[in-house]
Write a protein that holds these residues in place. Sequence first.
Motif, PDB file in Angstrom:
ATOM      1  N   LEU A   1     -15.099   1.396  -1.189  1.00 19.96           N
ATOM      2  CA  LEU A   1     -14.912   0.280  -0.254  1.00 19.96           C
ATOM      3  C   LEU A   1     -15.057   0.739   1.195  1.00 19.96           C
ATOM      4  O   LEU A   1     -15.691   0.068   2.011  1.00 19.96           O
ATOM      5  N   LEU A   2     -14.506   1.912   1.489  1.00 15.42           N
ATOM      6  CA  LEU A   2     -14.610   2.437   2.861  1.00 15.42           C
ATOM      7  C   LEU A   2     -16.062   2.726   3.213  1.00 15.42           C
ATOM      8  O   LEU A   2     -16.514   2.428   4.317  1.00 15.42           O
ATOM      9  N   ALA A   3     -16.792   3.294   2.257  1.00 14.65           N
ATOM     10  CA  ALA A   3     -18.203   3.618   2.488  1.00 14.65           C
ATOM     11  C   ALA A   3     -19.014   2.351   2.731  1.00 14.65           C
ATOM     12  O   ALA A   3     -20.064   2.386   3.361  1.00 14.65           O
ATOM     13  N   ALA A   4     -18.516   1.225   2.238  1.00 15.94           N
ATOM     14  CA  ALA A   4     -19.230  -0.047   2.416  1.00 15.94           C
ATOM     15  C   ALA A   4     -18.738  -0.793   3.646  1.00 15.94           C
ATOM     16  O   ALA A   4     -18.983  -1.980   3.802  1.00 15.94           O
ATOM     17  N   ASP A   5     -18.006  -0.083   4.538  1.00 13.59           N
ATOM     18  CA  ASP A   5     -17.571  -0.662   5.819  1.00 13.59           C
ATOM     19  C   ASP A   5     -16.498  -1.738   5.702  1.00 13.59           C
ATOM     20  O   ASP A   5     -16.331  -2.543   6.612  1.00 13.59           O
ATOM     21  N   VAL A   6     -15.776  -1.767   4.599  1.00 14.11           N
ATOM     22  CA  VAL A   6     -14.733  -2.791   4.456  1.00 14.11           C
ATOM     23  C   VAL A   6     -13.625  -2.583   5.498  1.00 14.11           C
ATOM     24  O   VAL A   6     -12.978  -3.533   5.919  1.00 14.11           O
ATOM     25  N   GLY A   7     -13.443  -1.329   5.904  1.00 17.51           N
ATOM     26  CA  GLY A   7     -12.389  -1.043   6.895  1.00 17.51           C
ATOM     27  C   GLY A   7     -11.113  -0.575   6.198  1.00 17.51           C
ATOM     28  O   GLY A   7     -10.845  -0.942   5.058  1.00 17.51           O
ATOM     29  N   VAL A   8     -10.343   0.236   6.907  1.00 14.50           N
ATOM     30  CA  VAL A   8      -9.184   0.897   6.295  1.00 14.50           C
ATOM     31  C   VAL A   8      -8.105  -0.098   5.847  1.00 14.50           C
ATOM     32  O   VAL A   8      -7.638  -0.063   4.706  1.00 14.50           O
ATOM     33  N   GLY A   9      -7.727  -1.005   6.753  1.00  8.98           N
ATOM     34  CA  GLY A   9      -6.648  -1.950   6.447  1.00  8.98           C
ATOM     35  C   GLY A   9      -6.943  -2.789   5.207  1.00  8.98           C
ATOM     36  O   GLY A   9      -6.192  -2.749   4.221  1.00  8.98           O
ATOM     37  N   PRO A  10      -8.062  -3.523   5.228  1.00  6.00           N
ATOM     38  CA  PRO A  10      -8.395  -4.369   4.082  1.00  6.00           C
ATOM     39  C   PRO A  10      -8.578  -3.566   2.778  1.00  6.00           C
ATOM     40  O   PRO A  10      -8.226  -4.036   1.709  1.00  6.00           O
ATOM     41  N   THR A  11      -9.120  -2.334   2.898  1.00 10.13           N
ATOM     42  CA  THR A  11      -9.333  -1.517   1.704  1.00 10.13           C
ATOM     43  C   THR A  11      -7.996  -1.163   1.061  1.00 10.13           C
ATOM     44  O   THR A  11      -7.795  -1.349  -0.150  1.00 10.13           O
ATOM     45  N   THR A  12      -7.063  -0.683   1.877  1.00 11.37           N
ATOM     46  CA  THR A  12      -5.749  -0.314   1.364  1.00 11.37           C
ATOM     47  C   THR A  12      -5.084  -1.521   0.717  1.00 11.37           C
ATOM     48  O   THR A  12      -4.515  -1.441  -0.373  1.00 11.37           O
ATOM     49  N   GLU A  13      -5.202  -2.644   1.403  1.00 10.66           N
ATOM     50  CA  GLU A  13      -4.600  -3.872   0.900  1.00 10.66           C
ATOM     51  C   GLU A  13      -5.157  -4.245  -0.471  1.00 10.66           C
ATOM     52  O   GLU A  13      -4.408  -4.527  -1.405  1.00 10.66           O
ATOM     53  N   LEU A  14      -6.475  -4.209  -0.565  1.00 12.13           N
ATOM     54  CA  LEU A  14      -7.103  -4.622  -1.820  1.00 12.13           C
ATOM     55  C   LEU A  14      -6.738  -3.687  -2.965  1.00 12.13           C
ATOM     56  O   LEU A  14      -6.377  -4.129  -4.057  1.00 12.13           O
ATOM     57  N   VAL A  15      -6.793  -2.390  -2.694  1.00 15.17           N
ATOM     58  CA  VAL A  15      -6.516  -1.430  -3.766  1.00 15.17           C
ATOM     59  C   VAL A  15      -5.042  -1.530  -4.193  1.00 15.17           C
ATOM     60  O   VAL A  15      -4.737  -1.519  -5.379  1.00 15.17           O
ATOM     61  N   ASP A  16      -4.145  -1.692  -3.221  1.00 18.26           N
ATOM     62  CA  ASP A  16      -2.722  -1.851  -3.557  1.00 18.26           C
ATOM     63  C   ASP A  16      -2.497  -3.073  -4.443  1.00 18.26           C
ATOM     64  O   ASP A  16      -1.781  -3.013  -5.440  1.00 18.26           O
ATOM     65  N   ARG A  17      -3.106  -4.164  -4.051  1.00 19.57           N
ATOM     66  CA  ARG A  17      -2.916  -5.410  -4.810  1.00 19.57           C
ATOM     67  C   ARG A  17      -3.467  -5.289  -6.224  1.00 19.57           C
ATOM     68  O   ARG A  17      -2.848  -5.721  -7.191  1.00 19.57           O
ATOM     69  N   LEU A  18      -4.639  -4.681  -6.302  1.00 20.89           N
ATOM     70  CA  LEU A  18      -5.290  -4.549  -7.605  1.00 20.89           C
ATOM     71  C   LEU A  18      -4.493  -3.610  -8.511  1.00 20.89           C
ATOM     72  O   LEU A  18      -4.283  -3.880  -9.694  1.00 20.89           O
ATOM     73  N   ARG A  19      -4.020  -2.558  -7.929  1.00 22.34           N
ATOM     74  CA  ARG A  19      -3.233  -1.568  -8.663  1.00 22.34           C
ATOM     75  C   ARG A  19      -1.964  -2.200  -9.219  1.00 22.34           C
ATOM     76  O   ARG A  19      -1.595  -1.997 -10.374  1.00 22.34           O
ATOM     77  N   THR A  20      -1.327  -2.983  -8.356  1.00 22.87           N
ATOM     78  CA  THR A  20      -0.097  -3.665  -8.775  1.00 22.87           C
ATOM     79  C   THR A  20      -0.399  -4.636  -9.912  1.00 22.87           C
ATOM     80  O   THR A  20       0.324  -4.693 -10.906  1.00 22.87           O
ATOM     81  N   ARG A  21      -1.485  -5.362  -9.771  1.00 22.85           N
ATOM     82  CA  ARG A  21      -1.835  -6.334 -10.819  1.00 22.85           C
ATOM     83  C   ARG A  21      -2.098  -5.650 -12.137  1.00 22.85           C
ATOM     84  O   ARG A  21      -1.660  -6.118 -13.184  1.00 22.85           O
ATOM     85  N   VAL A  22      -2.839  -4.554 -12.077  1.00 24.78           N
ATOM     86  CA  VAL A  22      -3.185  -3.841 -13.306  1.00 24.78           C
ATOM     87  C   VAL A  22      -1.892  -3.394 -14.017  1.00 24.78           C
ATOM     88  O   VAL A  22      -1.747  -3.510 -15.235  1.00 24.78           O
ATOM     89  N   ARG A  23      -0.930  -2.954 -13.215  1.00 27.86           N
ATOM     90  CA  ARG A  23       0.340  -2.482 -13.774  1.00 27.86           C
ATOM     91  C   ARG A  23       1.175  -3.667 -14.290  1.00 27.86           C
ATOM     92  O   ARG A  23       1.549  -3.717 -15.460  1.00 27.86           O
ATOM     93  N   VAL A  24       1.418  -4.635 -13.401  1.00 31.56           N
ATOM     94  CA  VAL A  24       2.309  -5.745 -13.738  1.00 31.56           C
ATOM     95  C   VAL A  24       1.735  -6.602 -14.871  1.00 31.56           C
ATOM     96  O   VAL A  24       2.451  -7.016 -15.778  1.00 31.56           O
ATOM     97  N   GLU A  25       0.446  -6.844 -14.816  1.00 26.45           N
ATOM     98  CA  GLU A  25      -0.164  -7.709 -15.842  1.00 26.45           C
ATOM     99  C   GLU A  25      -0.575  -6.911 -17.068  1.00 26.45           C
ATOM    100  O   GLU A  25      -1.103  -7.459 -18.026  1.00 26.45           O
ATOM    101  N   GLY A  26      -0.358  -5.603 -17.008  1.00 22.28           N
ATOM    102  CA  GLY A  26      -0.688  -4.750 -18.156  1.00 22.28           C
ATOM    103  C   GLY A  26      -2.171  -4.795 -18.515  1.00 22.28           C
ATOM    104  O   GLY A  26      -2.547  -4.854 -19.682  1.00 22.28           O
ATOM    105  N   ILE A  27      -3.026  -4.804 -17.482  1.00 23.94           N
ATOM    106  CA  ILE A  27      -4.471  -4.896 -17.725  1.00 23.94           C
ATOM    107  C   ILE A  27      -5.006  -3.553 -18.225  1.00 23.94           C
ATOM    108  O   ILE A  27      -4.809  -2.518 -17.588  1.00 23.94           O
ATOM    109  N   THR A  28      -5.648  -3.576 -19.383  1.00 29.30           N
ATOM    110  CA  THR A  28      -6.246  -2.346 -19.913  1.00 29.30           C
ATOM    111  C   THR A  28      -7.736  -2.541 -20.162  1.00 29.30           C
ATOM    112  O   THR A  28      -8.519  -1.600 -20.118  1.00 29.30           O
TER     113      THR A  28
END
Length: 300
Positions: free
Chosen positions: A40-67
């Motif tokens: 995401l950073l290499a694609a110019d998304v920017g640090v703030g939005p990248t961290t936000e997206l990865v955090d949210r996705l990570r949480t979802r994968v954990r909480v929703e038990g996505i495998t």
Amino acid sequence: LVRLRARLARSNSSLGRGLLAVLGRADLDDAAWEELEDTLLAADVGVGPTTELVDRLRTRVRVEGITDPEAARRALREELVALVDPTLDRSLALQGPEGTPGVVLVVGVNGTGKTTTVGRLARVLVAEDRTVVLGAADTFRAAAADQLSTWGQRVGVDVVRGPEGGDPASVGFDTVKQGLETGADVVVIDTAGRLHTKAGLMDELGKVKRVAEKQAPVTEVLLVIDATTGQNGLRQAQVFGEVVKVTGVVLTKLDGTAKGGIVVAVQRELGVPVKYVGLGEGADDLAPFDAEEFVDALLA
Ligand code: GDP
């Protein structure tokens, strides 16, 4: 539109492939999330939005038990769409007071595609059955006014221009005047984008806007940004935001970069929506920006 979609998909395909490849892994470990971040950073998304997206996705994968990789990709799509924000109003503000045209000021650094954008926008507006007057307020480059006149002939709209080296604000004034006199629906004014000194630019652009507004309010200030210049172009663009209140961004040359993430960075940093994107050099290559379509093209 189909052709534009294909072009967008092509320019974004390496980012999309990178993202999907990470999420296709059996094991979403720390290394995988880091790789997603890097992509995401290499694609110019920017640090703030990248961290936000990865955090949210990570949480979802954990909480929703996505495998399942498919479910992970669906979650990625949803989070990307949310980041690009489909709820932003991306229509052009063209509604002035009764009896006045919508007044659009187009600003940005030289070479970003400003004049091309004004010409293509005129084409879009004319296709929507609106009457348009263009103003060549970049009086410092005769070539810019000539280029706009060519667009005017091509699209079939009047172009107001002034003497070379003349006062840009007076061209802006005359353009709005002609718009009022002819009962035009929209007036679009091309401006100079010399980043000589910030103070000079400030005076000049501020004056164009002020003088135009003696007759009718400027309803939309479009800032043109070249997507291929990435974070650097974004910093230059921010200067314009300090001079005039920008209401929308046109992101040009998206066809020339694999870094489509700049859309997110631009919106985040400037706090205004991307309203149109340039996807080529042709007369038809300006498209209204749509968050879902953009993300789908990214992940196609
Ligand atoms: P200005 O100096 O900001 O007015 O820039 P111009 O409108 O003259 O455009 C500069 C160059 O960028 C021209 O060669 C345009 O054809 C090119 N250009 C503008 N928009 C796009 C776009 O969306 N994609 C590509 N590939 N080229 C573009």
